[in-house]
Design a protein around this motif. Sequence first.
Motif, mmCIF file in Angstrom:
data_model
loop_
_atom_site.group_PDB
_atom_site.id
_atom_site.type_symbol
_atom_site.label_atom_id
_atom_site.label_comp_id
_atom_site.label_asym_id
_atom_site.label_seq_id
_atom_site.Cartn_x
_atom_site.Cartn_y
_atom_site.Cartn_z
ATOM 1 N N THR A 135 0.829 -1.209 0.000
ATOM 2 C CA THR A 135 0.000 0.000 0.000
ATOM 3 C C THR A 135 0.861 1.256 0.000
ATOM 4 O O THR A 135 0.608 2.217 -0.747
ATOM 5 C CB THR A 135 -0.930 -0.004 1.227
ATOM 6 N N GLU A 136 1.921 1.250 0.835
ATOM 7 C CA GLU A 136 2.813 2.399 0.907
ATOM 8 C C GLU A 136 3.513 2.635 -0.421
ATOM 9 O O GLU A 136 3.601 3.774 -0.897
ATOM 10 C CB GLU A 136 3.841 2.174 2.013
ATOM 11 N N VAL A 137 4.000 1.570 -1.026
ATOM 12 C CA VAL A 137 4.676 1.712 -2.311
ATOM 13 C C VAL A 137 3.710 2.210 -3.378
ATOM 14 O O VAL A 137 4.051 3.076 -4.207
ATOM 15 C CB VAL A 137 5.317 0.371 -2.718
ATOM 16 N N ALA A 138 2.488 1.698 -3.350
ATOM 17 C CA ALA A 138 1.505 2.141 -4.338
ATOM 18 C C ALA A 138 1.198 3.627 -4.181
ATOM 19 O O ALA A 138 1.088 4.365 -5.180
ATOM 20 C CB ALA A 138 0.226 1.319 -4.196
ATOM 21 N N GLU A 139 1.095 4.100 -2.933
ATOM 22 C CA GLU A 139 0.841 5.523 -2.715
ATOM 23 C C GLU A 139 2.008 6.364 -3.215
ATOM 24 O O GLU A 139 1.805 7.409 -3.856
ATOM 25 C CB GLU A 139 0.603 5.780 -1.225
ATOM 26 N N MET A 144 4.295 10.047 -7.299
ATOM 27 C CA MET A 144 5.283 10.347 -8.338
ATOM 28 C C MET A 144 4.626 10.506 -9.696
ATOM 29 O O MET A 144 5.031 11.350 -10.512
ATOM 30 C CB MET A 144 6.344 9.250 -8.370
ATOM 31 N N ARG A 145 3.614 9.711 -9.933
ATOM 32 C CA ARG A 145 2.907 9.851 -11.209
ATOM 33 C C ARG A 145 2.218 11.217 -11.291
ATOM 34 O O ARG A 145 2.180 11.853 -12.359
ATOM 35 C CB ARG A 145 1.895 8.722 -11.360
ATOM 36 N N SER A 146 1.677 11.681 -10.142
ATOM 37 C CA SER A 146 1.042 13.007 -10.120
ATOM 38 C C SER A 146 2.076 14.094 -10.386
ATOM 39 O O SER A 146 1.815 15.043 -11.145
ATOM 40 C CB SER A 146 0.359 13.237 -8.772
ATOM 41 N N GLN A 147 3.260 13.955 -9.759
ATOM 42 C CA GLN A 147 4.313 14.933 -10.003
ATOM 43 C C GLN A 147 4.757 14.914 -11.457
ATOM 44 O O GLN A 147 5.003 15.957 -12.080
ATOM 45 C CB GLN A 147 5.495 14.667 -9.080
ATOM 46 N N GLU A 148 4.852 13.733 -12.002
ATOM 47 C CA GLU A 148 5.247 13.627 -13.413
ATOM 48 C C GLU A 148 4.202 14.259 -14.318
ATOM 49 O O GLU A 148 4.536 14.962 -15.286
ATOM 50 C CB GLU A 148 5.448 12.152 -13.765
ATOM 51 N N LEU A 149 2.926 14.043 -13.965
ATOM 52 C CA LEU A 149 1.854 14.666 -14.757
ATOM 53 C C LEU A 149 1.909 16.190 -14.651
ATOM 54 O O LEU A 149 1.731 16.898 -15.651
ATOM 55 C CB LEU A 149 0.504 14.148 -14.282
ATOM 56 N N SER A 234 13.019 1.959 -8.172
ATOM 57 C CA SER A 234 13.435 1.480 -6.856
ATOM 58 C C SER A 234 12.242 1.016 -6.039
ATOM 59 O O SER A 234 12.291 -0.019 -5.362
ATOM 60 C CB SER A 234 14.191 2.586 -6.125
ATOM 61 N N LEU A 235 11.151 1.772 -6.101
ATOM 62 C CA LEU A 235 9.949 1.379 -5.351
ATOM 63 C C LEU A 235 9.365 0.074 -5.903
ATOM 64 O O LEU A 235 8.895 -0.782 -5.144
ATOM 65 C CB LEU A 235 8.918 2.494 -5.404
ATOM 66 N N ASN A 236 9.399 -0.075 -7.211
ATOM 67 C CA ASN A 236 8.898 -1.330 -7.790
ATOM 68 C C ASN A 236 9.766 -2.515 -7.370
ATOM 69 O O ASN A 236 9.251 -3.601 -7.091
ATOM 70 C CB ASN A 236 8.863 -1.210 -9.312
ATOM 71 N N GLN A 237 11.085 -2.294 -7.327
ATOM 72 C CA GLN A 237 11.966 -3.360 -6.846
ATOM 73 C C GLN A 237 11.702 -3.675 -5.379
ATOM 74 O O GLN A 237 11.699 -4.846 -4.982
ATOM 75 C CB GLN A 237 13.423 -2.953 -7.046
ATOM 76 N N SER A 238 11.480 -2.635 -4.581
ATOM 77 C CA SER A 238 11.145 -2.856 -3.172
ATOM 78 C C SER A 238 9.848 -3.635 -3.042
ATOM 79 O O SER A 238 9.720 -4.520 -2.190
ATOM 80 C CB SER A 238 11.040 -1.517 -2.450
ATOM 81 N N LEU A 239 8.899 -3.319 -3.906
ATOM 82 C CA LEU A 239 7.640 -4.058 -3.886
ATOM 83 C C LEU A 239 7.851 -5.511 -4.287
ATOM 84 O O LEU A 239 7.242 -6.421 -3.710
ATOM 85 C CB LEU A 239 6.630 -3.377 -4.817
ATOM 86 N N ASP A 240 8.721 -5.745 -5.271
ATOM 87 C CA ASP A 240 9.022 -7.120 -5.674
ATOM 88 C C ASP A 240 9.691 -7.897 -4.530
ATOM 89 O O ASP A 240 9.390 -9.081 -4.313
ATOM 90 C CB ASP A 240 9.935 -7.115 -6.901
#
Length: 435
Positions: A135-139, A144-149, A234-240
């Motif tokens: 949940t934390e990683v998804a948030e 980050m997606r909002s910042q990128e947008l 990095s967050l995706n790797q942490s999630l993995d």
Amino acid sequence: MSVLNLRERTARPQSGGGMDRVVERKGLGLRLKIAIGVAAVILLAILFYLFAPSANSQTIEASRVTVSAAQRGRFDDFLPLRARVVPSLTVYLDAVEGGRVERVLVEDGAVVQQGQLLAVLSNPELQLNVLARQTEVAEQINNMRSQELSLNQTRLANERAVIEADLATQTARRQYQMQQPLAERGFVSRRAIDDSRDAYESNRRRSDVLRRQQAIDERLQSSQLAQLRESATSLNQSLDIARSSLDSLNLRAPVGGQLTAFEIQIGQSLQRGERLGQIDSAGRNKLQADVDEFYLGRVSVGQIATADVAGHPYRLRISKIYPQVRNGVFQVDLQFLGQEPADLQRGQTVQIRLTLGDPTPALMIPNGAFYDETGGNWIFVVAPDGRSAVRRNVRLGRRNADFIEVLSGLDPGERVITSPYTGFAERDRLSLSGQ
């Protein structure tokens, strides 16, 4: 009547001392006696010194010792070893995460394949932690997606502003160019032409400023976007990793082979890192032997050894040396050259002969237990009459199971004591009784 004179009757009778002679006794004088006594004591001391055993000598029964002769012959430089059969490759199976055993799918001793499921654990706390982490990683990824947008929107806004500024500049330039010839003929007032020129210059400068601002924003936005993408990776790797830790509750075989020492039970609680068993390579074995530390400098990788298994000779090669010395020995691994015996059982012991060098002529004495007490630095040499033995410094070289090479200190034919020196190792001379 006559009167007797009593004094005359009671007179002292005469003694025979006048007739005796003094007989003088003939004997040794006192000084002579003392001299004879001193000489006797000296003679006894000399006899005791000559015939009594010295302080650093000892008398032992000849039947207690083994006497061997030094002789010339061919010295076979080999080392007999007792090796045991062990798996060629062993992979230990540990619990990556702790938990309660819910299911056990294989039994101890089974042959498993790589990736095969062995047991299933449960750990509610770990599962909740992984869900919270997800949940934390998804948030964070959404932020980050909002910042990128937002950065993309800012980029688009800057591009629109530049386009509008360029359009206004072109419009003002056309108007100025149209009014300039008219102003020269007097059809347009001076004020109007000045306003057109000022509008054109203002729009042109504004367009230049917007372009510089767009270039600066583009550099900053590109850097921010790259950092955001790295953070997302990095967050995706942490999630993995979080998901893999949850998947580690499913115990799988890391390699294929025979599963041993796997004795977990349903309902058993396991700690993180606890040893659960091991997987031994199937059909591949090696021999492991203990070697005396005396040979540490003479054993090297690649040396050849022979083993006799079920009446058939097999050749082996030293593949690894463990230099750590424990209890006076170190270990070596030996691999079979070619096909290994089919009926070889793990844990079985095998007698092998490790070749250390080529056979050479040498002066030799039989190998005996005396070497453990003297270290090959000295030995008891028996006299030619066999009645005694004296300690002599020698220099001994190579050893095998039967003989020891003599480098110096002995001549061919001399006899030595090769049995243990227990009880008289500190003596310099031995008297052998019973000869």
